[in-house]
Design a protein around this motif. Structure first.
Motif, PDB file in Angstrom:
ATOM      1  N   ASN A 173      -2.229 116.711 -59.533  1.00 45.82           N
ATOM      2  CA  ASN A 173      -2.535 118.134 -59.580  1.00 45.82           C
ATOM      3  C   ASN A 173      -3.886 118.317 -60.276  1.00 45.82           C
ATOM      4  O   ASN A 173      -4.025 117.988 -61.453  1.00 45.82           O
ATOM      5  CB  ASN A 173      -1.424 118.855 -60.349  1.00 45.82           C
ATOM      6  CG  ASN A 173      -1.749 120.313 -60.618  1.00 45.82           C
ATOM      7  OD1 ASN A 173      -2.600 120.911 -59.966  1.00 45.82           O
ATOM      8  ND2 ASN A 173      -1.077 120.891 -61.595  1.00 45.82           N
ATOM      9  N   PHE A 174      -4.858 118.858 -59.553  1.00 49.76           N
ATOM     10  CA  PHE A 174      -6.206 119.050 -60.110  1.00 49.76           C
ATOM     11  C   PHE A 174      -6.503 120.524 -60.420  1.00 49.76           C
ATOM     12  O   PHE A 174      -7.654 120.886 -60.635  1.00 49.76           O
ATOM     13  CB  PHE A 174      -7.252 118.490 -59.141  1.00 49.76           C
ATOM     14  CG  PHE A 174      -7.206 116.991 -59.010  1.00 49.76           C
ATOM     15  CD1 PHE A 174      -7.916 116.179 -59.875  1.00 49.76           C
ATOM     16  CD2 PHE A 174      -6.435 116.386 -58.031  1.00 49.76           C
ATOM     17  CE1 PHE A 174      -7.877 114.787 -59.758  1.00 49.76           C
ATOM     18  CE2 PHE A 174      -6.372 115.001 -57.894  1.00 49.76           C
ATOM     19  CZ  PHE A 174      -7.098 114.204 -58.770  1.00 49.76           C
ATOM     20  N   ARG A 187     -11.834 116.559 -62.374  1.00 49.33           N
ATOM     21  CA  ARG A 187     -12.362 117.735 -61.680  1.00 49.33           C
ATOM     22  C   ARG A 187     -13.517 118.369 -62.461  1.00 49.33           C
ATOM     23  O   ARG A 187     -14.546 118.737 -61.877  1.00 49.33           O
ATOM     24  CB  ARG A 187     -11.252 118.757 -61.446  1.00 49.33           C
ATOM     25  CG  ARG A 187     -11.773 120.011 -60.753  1.00 49.33           C
ATOM     26  CD  ARG A 187     -10.679 120.928 -60.294  1.00 49.33           C
ATOM     27  NE  ARG A 187     -11.256 122.176 -59.810  1.00 49.33           N
ATOM     28  CZ  ARG A 187     -10.548 123.191 -59.337  1.00 49.33           C
ATOM     29  NH1 ARG A 187      -9.233 123.108 -59.278  1.00 49.33           N
ATOM     30  NH2 ARG A 187     -11.135 124.287 -58.921  1.00 49.33           N
ATOM     31  N   PHE A 304      -9.764 111.747 -55.028  1.00 46.08           N
ATOM     32  CA  PHE A 304     -10.154 113.152 -55.219  1.00 46.08           C
ATOM     33  C   PHE A 304     -11.295 113.526 -54.269  1.00 46.08           C
ATOM     34  O   PHE A 304     -11.258 114.568 -53.604  1.00 46.08           O
ATOM     35  CB  PHE A 304     -10.577 113.359 -56.683  1.00 46.08           C
ATOM     36  CG  PHE A 304     -11.158 114.719 -56.975  1.00 46.08           C
ATOM     37  CD1 PHE A 304     -10.349 115.781 -57.304  1.00 46.08           C
ATOM     38  CD2 PHE A 304     -12.536 114.929 -56.927  1.00 46.08           C
ATOM     39  CE1 PHE A 304     -10.881 117.037 -57.578  1.00 46.08           C
ATOM     40  CE2 PHE A 304     -13.085 116.169 -57.207  1.00 46.08           C
ATOM     41  CZ  PHE A 304     -12.260 117.226 -57.518  1.00 46.08           C
ATOM     42  N   ASN A 307      -9.918 113.770 -50.641  1.00 44.89           N
ATOM     43  CA  ASN A 307      -8.776 114.613 -50.313  1.00 44.89           C
ATOM     44  C   ASN A 307      -8.778 116.019 -50.896  1.00 44.89           C
ATOM     45  O   ASN A 307      -8.106 116.891 -50.368  1.00 44.89           O
ATOM     46  CB  ASN A 307      -7.481 113.940 -50.759  1.00 44.89           C
ATOM     47  CG  ASN A 307      -7.205 112.673 -50.004  1.00 44.89           C
ATOM     48  OD1 ASN A 307      -6.645 112.693 -48.925  1.00 44.89           O
ATOM     49  ND2 ASN A 307      -7.617 111.537 -50.572  1.00 44.89           N
ATOM     50  N   TYR A 308      -9.509 116.225 -52.015  1.00 41.18           N
ATOM     51  CA  TYR A 308      -9.335 117.491 -52.721  1.00 41.18           C
ATOM     52  C   TYR A 308     -10.321 118.538 -52.235  1.00 41.18           C
ATOM     53  O   TYR A 308     -11.519 118.277 -52.129  1.00 41.18           O
ATOM     54  CB  TYR A 308      -9.463 117.316 -54.238  1.00 41.18           C
ATOM     55  CG  TYR A 308      -8.886 118.510 -54.969  1.00 41.18           C
ATOM     56  CD1 TYR A 308      -7.505 118.640 -55.108  1.00 41.18           C
ATOM     57  CD2 TYR A 308      -9.702 119.491 -55.498  1.00 41.18           C
ATOM     58  CE1 TYR A 308      -6.954 119.729 -55.754  1.00 41.18           C
ATOM     59  CE2 TYR A 308      -9.157 120.588 -56.140  1.00 41.18           C
ATOM     60  CZ  TYR A 308      -7.787 120.703 -56.263  1.00 41.18           C
ATOM     61  OH  TYR A 308      -7.244 121.788 -56.906  1.00 41.18           O
TER      62      TYR A 308
END
Length: 309
Positions: A173-174, A187, A304, A307-308
């Motif tokens: 969870n970012f 992040r 990250f 995908n984020y």
């Protein structure tokens, strides 16, 4: 378990559950059951019982939970205690009623007493006051560990528990409002680098000491325990190594390539001053972690980036 055993992974989309599914698949397990929250609401007792009655899983990894960092735990304590109690009560009772061969329940080292002697041994659970910011979540998860113990003691159910340390990696969870410290730092430093900022804010003083385990190592330990451990007492899963939040932030900064300064916001809580587990029990069973902290941060940052959004 054999490769054709029917295995239910509860919470397969989360950080922990997705890693367990990856590990099972890599080992050749072919019959893995996964249900999204939309397909199966684990807080709904009737739905859970119908699922177990229809599917009849032989093995269960109970990785579904409502989780979050200090801010989320502090802001939504009623949600954390209610949702987690409902999930684990429904799944553990259904596993008993529908004759599951073995269940693994996942706790968390943040549910040990706030001032537990260090490093933390398994037997230190319930020997002191909890961390205030985390109390609601901790009470729920402690109840789950104890429930497995008492179902084993009263009925002979092969329900075991483990206590992973701080985890990170793919599917983390970012969200800066609800994430744990390591994904939050990834992040923050990434966005600061992209935006060419001069500073990055780190919550707290930077002095607390923490232990971090890459989630794929944790998943490997969970499958190992499912295959090799039947004891009543839970088992710590960790590295036995610790790092300060300041050192962690500096490592993330180096991996990401941010060239500005760290600013510590001492108005934000530090949480527990130190939290290191003893992993002698797990080592004694024959399992050790493989991925170093820096290597794990590099892997998590690459995930990250890919995908984020």
């Amino acid at each position: 378990m054999d490769l054709n055993s029917k295995i239910y992974v509860a919470g397969h989309r989360g950080l922990v559950g997705s890693a367990i599914v990856r590990n099972l698949q890599s080992k050749g397990y072919k019959n893995i059951i996964c249900k999204t929250h939309k397909e199966l609401d684990l807080t709904n007792q009737q739905a859970v019982r119908e699922f177990f009655e229809n599917e009849r899983p032989e093995y269960v990894f109970l990785a579904a939970a409502k989780v979050g960092g200090i801010n989320a735990n502090n802001t939504y304590p009623a949600d954390f205690i209610y949702i987690n109690l409902m999930i684990q009560n429904n799944v553990i009772k259904a596993a008993h009623d529908f004759n599951v061969k073995k269940l693994l329940f996942l706790g968390s080292t943040c549910i040990y007493p706030k001032m537990a002697p260090q490093p933390i041994k398994e037997e230190y659970l319930l020997t002191g006051a909890l961390e205030e910011t985390n109390e609601a979540y901790a009470i729920a998860k402690i109840s789950g560990l104890e429930m497995c113990k008492f179902f084993k003691r009263q009925y002979g159910d092969n329900f075991i528990s483990c206590m992973p340390t701080n985890l990170y990696g793919p599917n983390d969870n970012f969200d800066l409002k609800s994430s744990h410290v390591l994904p939050a730092l990834i992040r923050k430093f990434h966005e600061a680098k992209v935006n060419k900022n001069d500073t990055v804010e780190v919550w707290g003083t930077g002095t607390p000491l923490r232990e971090f385990l890459y989630v794929d190592d944790m998943a490997d330990a969970c499958v190992f325990l499912m295959e090799n451990y039947d004891g009543e007492q839970h088992v710590n899963i960790g590295t036995g190594e610790e790092v300060s939040i300041k050192e962690l932030a500096e490592t993330v900064k180096e991996v990401i390539g941010f060239e500005g300064e760290l600013v510590f916001n001492t108005d934000m809580p530090d949480g527990t001053p130190r939290k290191l587990t003893t992993v002698e029990k797990l080592h004694g069973l024959g399992w050790n972690h493989k991925i170093s902290l820096r290597e794990g941060i590099e892997l998590a940052y690459n995930w990250f980036l890919e995908n984020y959004k």
